[in-house]
Design a protein around this motif. Sequence first.
Motif, short mmCIF file in Angstrom:
data_model
loop_
_atom_site.label_atom_id
_atom_site.label_comp_id
_atom_site.label_asym_id
_atom_site.label_seq_id
_atom_site.Cartn_x
_atom_site.Cartn_y
_atom_site.Cartn_z
N ILE A 150 -48.92 89.22 -81.92
CA ILE A 150 -48.07 90.18 -81.19
C ILE A 150 -47.92 89.77 -79.73
O ILE A 150 -46.81 89.80 -79.17
N PHE A 151 -49.02 89.36 -79.11
CA PHE A 151 -48.97 88.94 -77.71
C PHE A 151 -48.12 87.68 -77.55
O PHE A 151 -47.36 87.56 -76.58
N GLN A 152 -48.28 86.73 -78.46
CA GLN A 152 -47.48 85.51 -78.39
C GLN A 152 -46.00 85.83 -78.53
O GLN A 152 -45.17 85.31 -77.77
N THR A 153 -45.66 86.67 -79.50
CA THR A 153 -44.25 87.00 -79.74
C THR A 153 -43.65 87.75 -78.56
O THR A 153 -42.52 87.47 -78.13
N THR A 154 -44.43 88.71 -78.00
CA THR A 154 -43.90 89.56 -76.93
C THR A 154 -43.80 88.82 -75.60
O THR A 154 -42.73 88.75 -74.98
N ILE A 172 -56.52 77.61 -65.42
CA ILE A 172 -56.97 78.98 -65.63
C ILE A 172 -55.79 79.94 -65.79
O ILE A 172 -55.91 80.99 -66.43
N THR A 173 -54.63 79.60 -65.22
CA THR A 173 -53.47 80.48 -65.35
C THR A 173 -52.98 80.54 -66.80
O THR A 173 -52.38 81.54 -67.20
N GLN A 174 -53.22 79.49 -67.57
CA GLN A 174 -52.81 79.49 -68.97
C GLN A 174 -53.78 80.25 -69.86
O GLN A 174 -53.51 80.43 -71.05
N LEU A 175 -54.92 80.68 -69.30
CA LEU A 175 -55.92 81.41 -70.08
C LEU A 175 -55.74 82.92 -69.99
O LEU A 175 -56.54 83.66 -70.57
N VAL A 176 -54.70 83.37 -69.26
CA VAL A 176 -54.51 84.81 -69.09
C VAL A 176 -54.26 85.49 -70.44
O VAL A 176 -54.90 86.49 -70.78
N LEU A 177 -53.32 84.97 -71.21
CA LEU A 177 -52.98 85.58 -72.50
C LEU A 177 -54.15 85.53 -73.49
O LEU A 177 -54.49 86.54 -74.11
N PRO A 178 -54.81 84.36 -73.68
CA PRO A 178 -56.00 84.36 -74.55
C PRO A 178 -57.10 85.29 -74.08
O PRO A 178 -57.77 85.92 -74.90
N ALA A 179 -57.28 85.41 -72.76
CA ALA A 179 -58.32 86.30 -72.24
C ALA A 179 -57.99 87.76 -72.54
O ALA A 179 -58.88 88.56 -72.86
N LEU A 180 -56.70 88.13 -72.45
CA LEU A 180 -56.30 89.49 -72.78
C LEU A 180 -56.58 89.81 -74.25
O LEU A 180 -57.07 90.89 -74.58
N VAL A 181 -56.28 88.85 -75.12
CA VAL A 181 -56.52 89.05 -76.55
C VAL A 181 -58.02 89.11 -76.83
O VAL A 181 -58.50 89.97 -77.58
N LEU A 182 -58.77 88.18 -76.22
CA LEU A 182 -60.22 88.11 -76.46
C LEU A 182 -60.93 89.38 -75.99
O LEU A 182 -61.84 89.87 -76.66
N GLY A 183 -60.51 89.91 -74.84
CA GLY A 183 -61.20 91.07 -74.29
C GLY A 183 -60.62 92.41 -74.68
O GLY A 183 -61.12 93.45 -74.23
N SER A 184 -59.58 92.41 -75.52
CA SER A 184 -58.89 93.67 -75.84
C SER A 184 -59.78 94.66 -76.57
O SER A 184 -59.84 95.84 -76.22
#
Length: 308
Positions: A150-154, A172-184
Amino acid sequence: MGRFVARRLLQMIPVFFGTTLLIFVMVHALPGDPVAAMWGDKAPDPAQVAALKHQMGLDQPMWQQYLDYMGGLFTGDFGTTLANRPVLDVITEALPVTIRLALFAFAIEIVLGIGIGLFAGLRRGKVFDKSALIFTLLLISIPIPVLGFIFQTTFADNLHWVTPTVQDSNDITQLVLPALVLGSVSLAFVARLTRTSIAENIKADYVRTAVAKGLPQRKVIGTHLLRNSLIPVVTFLGTDLGSLMGGAIVTEGIFNVKGVGNALYHAINLKEGSTVSGFVVFLVVVYLAAGLIVDLLYAVLDPRIRYA
């Protein structure tokens, strides 16, 4: 305090050895022969297989393998992979990436989780509180692979704010989306824990006393209410830091992050026991250190708790 810390450090020793032994036995009990698997679909040469096993010490009894591994561990030798690469090189290459990812996710869940829980607890029964409960329940209910999609698509495919996968794991800027998913999911639990604790403690006698003394609302909430409400939250956060590092396998796979999860996945598939054990050693140390820090934070948050 010093005696308490020393006692806890001594208690960590059998836990460390017991955990590493359990993981070592479980990894080596996996079906299949990792050395023979190096030949793929071809029939392996028994002489070469025997020679490689002798070179790696895999022909020794399991107890001897464990003693040799622990002996090398305390001298900085984590063994070698089946490709004859030092395991320590694999760890030093993958571990910093996962540490950055885990700390990023940890910071997100602390800031957003405690913030949402605080405002929801202060406004219990109102629109924000009900919305927060629904939002956190959705986060808990959605599996991580689905949430990642969902995050990738949106954010990547539709909004084009980020790339769908990580191109450079050291950026580290490219880790924002994975970090959001990991910590959700952890964010949702932190928010609900904080909300419940705030809602209970806001009616406590010490809060009423602080209000009756005429203290500013900011001081009542920050110094008295929030500080005493964070004990269950800190307990969860202490164990969650290790979970973020160890549970990043799915997230790193979705976003192509070259970290511990990715390395562990390949090591498990190849049945590289030394690599899996090496990563687990670091994760065990993280869990033990986090547990000790949480216990010390109890006394900082609640002045009634003292360690003699």
